[in-house]
Motif scaffolding. Structure first.
Motif, short mmCIF file in Angstrom:
data_model
loop_
_atom_site.label_atom_id
_atom_site.label_comp_id
_atom_site.label_asym_id
_atom_site.label_seq_id
_atom_site.Cartn_x
_atom_site.Cartn_y
_atom_site.Cartn_z
N HIS A 28 23.54 18.21 16.13
CA HIS A 28 23.85 18.05 14.69
C HIS A 28 23.28 19.23 13.91
O HIS A 28 22.47 20.00 14.43
CB HIS A 28 23.25 16.75 14.16
CG HIS A 28 21.75 16.72 14.25
ND1 HIS A 28 21.09 16.41 15.41
CD2 HIS A 28 20.78 17.00 13.34
CE1 HIS A 28 19.77 16.49 15.21
NE2 HIS A 28 19.56 16.85 13.96
N THR B 226 13.21 20.83 21.79
CA THR B 226 14.43 20.81 20.94
C THR B 226 15.53 21.72 21.50
O THR B 226 15.29 22.90 21.80
CB THR B 226 14.07 21.26 19.52
OG1 THR B 226 12.90 20.55 19.12
CG2 THR B 226 15.20 20.99 18.54
N ARG C 247 6.14 14.14 24.13
CA ARG C 247 6.38 15.40 23.41
C ARG C 247 6.24 15.14 21.92
O ARG C 247 6.99 14.36 21.35
CB ARG C 247 7.79 15.91 23.73
CG ARG C 247 8.05 17.33 23.27
CD ARG C 247 9.34 17.50 22.50
NE ARG C 247 9.31 16.81 21.20
CZ ARG C 247 10.31 16.83 20.32
NH1 ARG C 247 11.43 17.46 20.60
NH2 ARG C 247 10.21 16.20 19.16
N HIS D 167 21.50 21.69 16.69
CA HIS D 167 20.31 21.43 17.52
C HIS D 167 20.25 19.93 17.80
O HIS D 167 21.01 19.14 17.21
CB HIS D 167 19.05 21.88 16.77
CG HIS D 167 18.81 21.06 15.56
ND1 HIS D 167 19.52 21.24 14.39
CD2 HIS D 167 18.01 19.98 15.35
CE1 HIS D 167 19.16 20.33 13.52
NE2 HIS D 167 18.24 19.54 14.08
N ARG E 52 8.58 8.03 14.98
CA ARG E 52 8.62 8.99 13.87
C ARG E 52 7.65 8.54 12.79
O ARG E 52 7.56 7.35 12.49
CB ARG E 52 10.04 9.05 13.28
CG ARG E 52 11.03 9.70 14.21
CD ARG E 52 12.46 9.56 13.70
NE ARG E 52 13.38 10.05 14.71
CZ ARG E 52 13.95 11.26 14.68
NH1 ARG E 52 13.76 12.07 13.66
NH2 ARG E 52 14.74 11.64 15.66
O1 LIG Z 1 12.80 16.05 17.88
C1 LIG Z 1 13.44 17.09 17.88
O2 LIG Z 1 13.24 18.00 18.70
C2 LIG Z 1 14.54 17.33 16.87
C3 LIG Z 1 14.83 16.15 16.00
C4 LIG Z 1 15.90 16.39 15.01
O3 LIG Z 1 16.56 17.38 15.03
C5 LIG Z 1 16.19 15.42 13.97
O4 LIG Z 1 15.72 14.26 14.05
O5 LIG Z 1 16.93 15.77 13.02
#
Ligand SMILES: O=C(O)CCC(=O)C(=O)O
Ligand SMILES: [Fe+2]
Length: 297
Positions: free
Chosen positions: A132, A167, A218, A206, A65
């Motif tokens: 979440h 996602t 991805r 999601h 990230r």
């Molecule tokens: O990476 C994703 O597809 C979603 C990540 C996510 O929802 C989050 O980290 O809050």
């Protein structure tokens, strides 16, 4: 199960709003211009490569990230100001309220802040994230009865597939109450080409998907627009220097939080007055400025 609703990038703002009201999320195809997509790749990919992976199942132990996107790429601005993201956010989040101030009935409307900016790269082998809601940080009440706290966009910087961790979204879950537990069987993967985007309400369940059968990465660039009466989840004031903020147009400066808005959140004392912090970024004659309380009288 049918996939998420897909609109093309010439859809109207009210089309996007209608689908969000119904499903809580949708895909806008070709959301990013070619220039923005290429710019995001150019600026973010080398930085992501150097990031450490997450340390828990939520952050993802095979996930990289990169936050503070406005400090890393000027192309973040095109995401924040995209009309199919910004205008629905204004619709859902900036609802006016009437309050009494002495003898006056005053209308206040919260405005928008950029609450989170993050590129998210799932490596092969990454397992599914827990389902979440992104408005959890606000401890928001559900159902929201139309009072949403966040609109989120996840732009595909690489293709999203069901296999590489596109996602997972539960359509309609923005309408559930706080007791209703989300089940994996209800979630559908976001399948979209690089340049397209998933837009969803903060109340929609999601999760990042599983990338266990492919050998591809991805990559996403995500951003949240939040209502201005909650604290920004990502601390923008510590993530970017004031010079970095000042280098953006005023609209972005304000969205990053350098504003007190019409509901007076975030003022700063200048020359003994409660002032809009935007004045710290420019060279306005401060003695002529009105304090933020002026609107109240
Ligand atoms: O990476 C994703 O597809 C979603 C990540 C996510 O929802 C989050 O980290 O809050
Ligand atoms: Fe999330």
């Amino acid at each position: 199960m049918a996939g998420l609703c897909r609109l093309s990038n010439d859809a109207t703002i009210s089309d996007v709003i209608s689908v969000l009201e119904l499903d809580g999320g949708l895909i806008v195809e070709n959301f990013l211009s070619h220039v923005t997509l290429a710019g995001l790749r150019h600026d973010l990919m080398p930085l992501l490569e150097r990031q450490a992976v997450g340390r828990d199942d939520f952050a993802g132990t095979k996930t990289r990230r990169l936050s503070a996107l406005f400090a890393h790429t000027r192309h973040a601005a095109a995401i924040a100001t995209h009309p199919l993201f910004l205008k629905p956010a204004e619709h859902f989040l900036c609802q006016p309220r009437e309050v009494w101030v002495g003898e006056d009935r005053v209308t206040l409307a919260a405005d928008l802040r950029i609450g989170v900016t993050q590129a998210i790269q799932l490596a092969p082998g990454q397992g599914r994230q827990p389902l979440h809601r992104d408005d959890t940080a606000f401890m928001w009440k559900h159902p929201t009865n139309g009072r949403e706290g966040r609109l989120q966009v996840i732009c595909a910087v690489s293709d999203f597939t069901a296999e590489n961790g596109g996602t997972l979204v539960i359509p309609g879950s923005h309408l559930w109450d706080d007791d209703r537990k989300p089940e994996m069987s209800e979630a559908i993967p976001t399948v979209m080409k690089a340049g397209s985007a998933l837009i969803f309400l903060g109340s929609t369940f999601h999760a990042g998907g599983t990338n266990s059968t492919t050998n591809e990465y991805r990559t996403a660039a995500g951003m949240a627009l939040d209502v201005s009466n909650v604290r920004q989840e990502e601390n923008m004031y510590l993530s970017m220097s004031s010079d970095q903020v000042a280098s953006y147009p005023e609209q972005i400066q304000r969205l990053l939080g350098w504003t007190a808005g019409t509901n007076h959140m975030g003022w700063v004392e200048i020359d003994g007055q409660m002032m809009d912090p935007i004045h710290l970024l420019g060279d306005a004659d401060r003695s002529k400025l009105k304090g933020v309380g002026a609107a109240r009288h």
